[in-house]
Design a protein around this motif. Structure first.
Motif, PDB file in Angstrom:
ATOM      1  N   ILE A  46       0.877  -1.167   0.000  1.00  0.00           N
ATOM      2  CA  ILE A  46       0.000   0.000   0.000  1.00  0.00           C
ATOM      3  C   ILE A  46       0.911   1.213   0.000  1.00  0.00           C
ATOM      4  CG2 ILE A  46      -1.668   1.377   1.290  1.00  0.00           C
ATOM      5  CD1 ILE A  46      -2.816  -1.188   2.433  1.00  0.00           C
ATOM      6  N   VAL A  47       0.757   2.075  -1.000  1.00  0.00           N
ATOM      7  CA  VAL A  47       1.615   3.255  -1.105  1.00  0.00           C
ATOM      8  C   VAL A  47       0.755   4.505  -1.224  1.00  0.00           C
ATOM      9  CG1 VAL A  47       3.457   1.929  -2.216  1.00  0.00           C
ATOM     10  CG2 VAL A  47       1.783   3.139  -3.626  1.00  0.00           C
ATOM     11  N   SER A  48       1.334   5.625  -0.844  1.00  0.00           N
ATOM     12  CA  SER A  48       0.651   6.900  -1.024  1.00  0.00           C
ATOM     13  C   SER A  48       0.816   7.375  -2.462  1.00  0.00           C
ATOM     14  CB  SER A  48       1.243   7.943  -0.067  1.00  0.00           C
ATOM     15  OG  SER A  48       2.611   8.169  -0.373  1.00  0.00           O
ATOM     16  N   ALA A  49      -0.052   8.281  -2.881  1.00  0.00           N
ATOM     17  CA  ALA A  49       0.068   8.852  -4.226  1.00  0.00           C
ATOM     18  C   ALA A  49       1.352   9.657  -4.363  1.00  0.00           C
ATOM     19  CB  ALA A  49      -1.144   9.734  -4.514  1.00  0.00           C
ATOM     20  N   GLU A  50       1.886  10.123  -3.221  1.00  0.00           N
ATOM     21  CA  GLU A  50       3.117  10.905  -3.233  1.00  0.00           C
ATOM     22  C   GLU A  50       4.351  10.047  -3.509  1.00  0.00           C
ATOM     23  OE1 GLU A  50       0.105  13.099  -0.781  1.00  0.00           O
ATOM     24  OE2 GLU A  50       0.776  11.025  -0.957  1.00  0.00           O
ATOM     25  N   THR A  51       4.222   8.734  -3.406  1.00  0.00           N
ATOM     26  CA  THR A  51       5.340   7.825  -3.677  1.00  0.00           C
ATOM     27  C   THR A  51       5.493   7.664  -5.183  1.00  0.00           C
ATOM     28  OG1 THR A  51       4.842   6.647  -1.631  1.00  0.00           O
ATOM     29  CG2 THR A  51       6.265   5.536  -3.203  1.00  0.00           C
ATOM     30  N   THR A  52       6.711   7.781  -5.685  1.00  0.00           N
ATOM     31  CA  THR A  52       6.907   7.869  -7.133  1.00  0.00           C
ATOM     32  C   THR A  52       6.485   6.626  -7.908  1.00  0.00           C
ATOM     33  OG1 THR A  52       9.220   7.233  -6.789  1.00  0.00           O
ATOM     34  CG2 THR A  52       8.760   9.576  -7.032  1.00  0.00           C
ATOM     35  N   ILE A  53       6.443   5.458  -7.268  1.00  0.00           N
ATOM     36  CA  ILE A  53       6.055   4.258  -8.024  1.00  0.00           C
ATOM     37  C   ILE A  53       4.563   3.940  -7.858  1.00  0.00           C
ATOM     38  CG2 ILE A  53       8.369   3.273  -7.849  1.00  0.00           C
ATOM     39  CD1 ILE A  53       7.191   1.233  -5.866  1.00  0.00           C
ATOM     40  N   SER A  54       3.798   4.906  -7.387  1.00  0.00           N
ATOM     41  CA  SER A  54       2.366   4.657  -7.185  1.00  0.00           C
ATOM     42  C   SER A  54       1.654   4.307  -8.494  1.00  0.00           C
ATOM     43  CB  SER A  54       1.690   5.867  -6.529  1.00  0.00           C
ATOM     44  OG  SER A  54       1.849   7.034  -7.321  1.00  0.00           O
ATOM     45  N   GLU A  55       2.071   4.921  -9.597  1.00  0.00           N
ATOM     46  CA  GLU A  55       1.434   4.645 -10.883  1.00  0.00           C
ATOM     47  C   GLU A  55       1.682   3.205 -11.323  1.00  0.00           C
ATOM     48  OE1 GLU A  55      -0.713   6.482 -12.664  1.00  0.00           O
ATOM     49  OE2 GLU A  55      -0.656   7.812 -10.918  1.00  0.00           O
ATOM     50  N   GLN A  56       2.878   2.693 -11.062  1.00  0.00           N
ATOM     51  CA  GLN A  56       3.184   1.310 -11.409  1.00  0.00           C
ATOM     52  C   GLN A  56       2.395   0.331 -10.534  1.00  0.00           C
ATOM     53  OE1 GLN A  56       5.420   3.704 -11.093  1.00  0.00           O
ATOM     54  NE2 GLN A  56       6.965   3.590 -12.699  1.00  0.00           N
ATOM     55  N   VAL A  57       2.269   0.644  -9.249  1.00  0.00           N
ATOM     56  CA  VAL A  57       1.483  -0.205  -8.353  1.00  0.00           C
ATOM     57  C   VAL A  57       0.040  -0.271  -8.832  1.00  0.00           C
ATOM     58  CG1 VAL A  57       0.555  -0.405  -6.005  1.00  0.00           C
ATOM     59  CG2 VAL A  57       2.964   0.175  -6.349  1.00  0.00           C
ATOM     60  N   LYS A  58      -0.482   0.865  -9.250  1.00  0.00           N
ATOM     61  CA  LYS A  58      -1.867   0.915  -9.747  1.00  0.00           C
ATOM     62  C   LYS A  58      -1.993   0.172 -11.080  1.00  0.00           C
ATOM     63  CE  LYS A  58      -3.913   4.853  -9.300  1.00  0.00           C
ATOM     64  NZ  LYS A  58      -4.306   6.275  -9.512  1.00  0.00           N
ATOM     65  N   GLU A  59      -1.055   0.397 -11.983  1.00  0.00           N
ATOM     66  CA  GLU A  59      -1.094  -0.225 -13.310  1.00  0.00           C
ATOM     67  C   GLU A  59      -1.067  -1.750 -13.230  1.00  0.00           C
ATOM     68  OE1 GLU A  59       1.813  -0.651 -17.262  1.00  0.00           O
ATOM     69  OE2 GLU A  59       2.270   0.849 -15.718  1.00  0.00           O
ATOM     70  N   TYR A  60      -0.216  -2.293 -12.362  1.00  0.00           N
ATOM     71  CA  TYR A  60      -0.040  -3.743 -12.275  1.00  0.00           C
ATOM     72  C   TYR A  60      -0.948  -4.397 -11.232  1.00  0.00           C
ATOM     73  CZ  TYR A  60       3.933  -3.913 -15.433  1.00  0.00           C
ATOM     74  OH  TYR A  60       4.728  -3.865 -16.558  1.00  0.00           O
ATOM     75  N   LYS A  61      -1.728  -3.565 -10.538  1.00  0.00           N
ATOM     76  CA  LYS A  61      -2.564  -4.073  -9.439  1.00  0.00           C
ATOM     77  C   LYS A  61      -1.695  -4.874  -8.467  1.00  0.00           C
ATOM     78  CE  LYS A  61      -6.747  -4.159 -12.275  1.00  0.00           C
ATOM     79  NZ  LYS A  61      -7.851  -4.972 -12.824  1.00  0.00           N
ATOM     80  N   ALA A  62      -0.581  -4.231  -8.095  1.00  0.00           N
ATOM     81  CA  ALA A  62       0.411  -4.848  -7.219  1.00  0.00           C
ATOM     82  C   ALA A  62       0.248  -4.367  -5.782  1.00  0.00           C
ATOM     83  CB  ALA A  62       1.812  -4.525  -7.714  1.00  0.00           C
TER      84      ALA A  62
END
Length: 201
Positions: free
Chosen positions: A124-140
């Protein structure tokens, strides 16, 4: 008193049915949102009355303040402070974690999250974390829509339900795929992928 494990061997004795949430890195409360983690976990334990443990892995200037807040929130029995291991010892530790937490208020490159993903551990990451887009994209894992403890507590509950109904294995596979697809160039990641492969071959 908050438990601090001197060796990884003690960690291995935990109940496998209890979800393990973890933070790994510098004990800097303001930057990495460790206060958000502790308040969310306190809600998870006291308001929602759910099982689980929280591992804080690392060290830093705010260690004493963390211990004080843990005591204030009455979660000493479920929070464990650990020294940061290296090599295979770190992989042994990562393999026992269900979910990484990183509600950072600002962060450029969260190496710990990439290491966790390389061991098939979602985050679970905050939107402020730079890899948040990758976590969302991969449903990781999950990206926090709001960076506050109440929202994080609800995501901990969501994770628990995913684990209970055996949906978490998909999230684990997604995390490993994200690490391999997006961060294979990283030297630290390559080391972890190699260790992960040798431990599961």
């Amino acid at each position: 008193m908050t438990k601090e494990y001197p060796t990884i061997s003690l960690v291995r004795k935990r109940n496998k049915d209890v979800p393990v949430f973890a933070y790994m890195g510098d004990f800097n409360i303001k930057t990495y949102g460790l206060d958000t983690i502790l308040w969310a976990f306190a809600d998870y334990k006291h308001k929602y009355l759910e099982s689980g443990s929280l591992w804080l892995i690392g060290d830093g200037k705010d260690k004493a303040a963390l211990i004080e807040l843990i005591s204030k929130l009455n979660i000493e029995q479920s929070v464990h402070l650990m020294h940061l291991p290296q090599g295979k010892e770190k992989m042994n530790l990562l393999n026992q974690i269900d979910l990484f937490l990183r509600p950072s208020r600002s962060e450029f490159f969260p190496t710990a999250i990439i290491e966790a993903a390389a061991a098939a551990v979602p985050s679970i990451v905050s939107a402020e974390t730079t890899i948040s887009e990758q976590v969302k994209e991969y449903k990781a894992g999950y990206v926090m829509e709001e960076n506050n403890y109440k929202h994080l507590a609800k995501l901990l509950l969501k994770t628990l339900n995913e684990i209970k109904y055996n949906h978490w294995s998909t999230m684990r596979r997604n995390s490993l795929k994200m690490a391999l697809d997006k961060f294979q160039w990283n030297k630290i990641l390559k080391t972890h992928v190699h260790l992960y492969g040798t431990m599961h071959s």
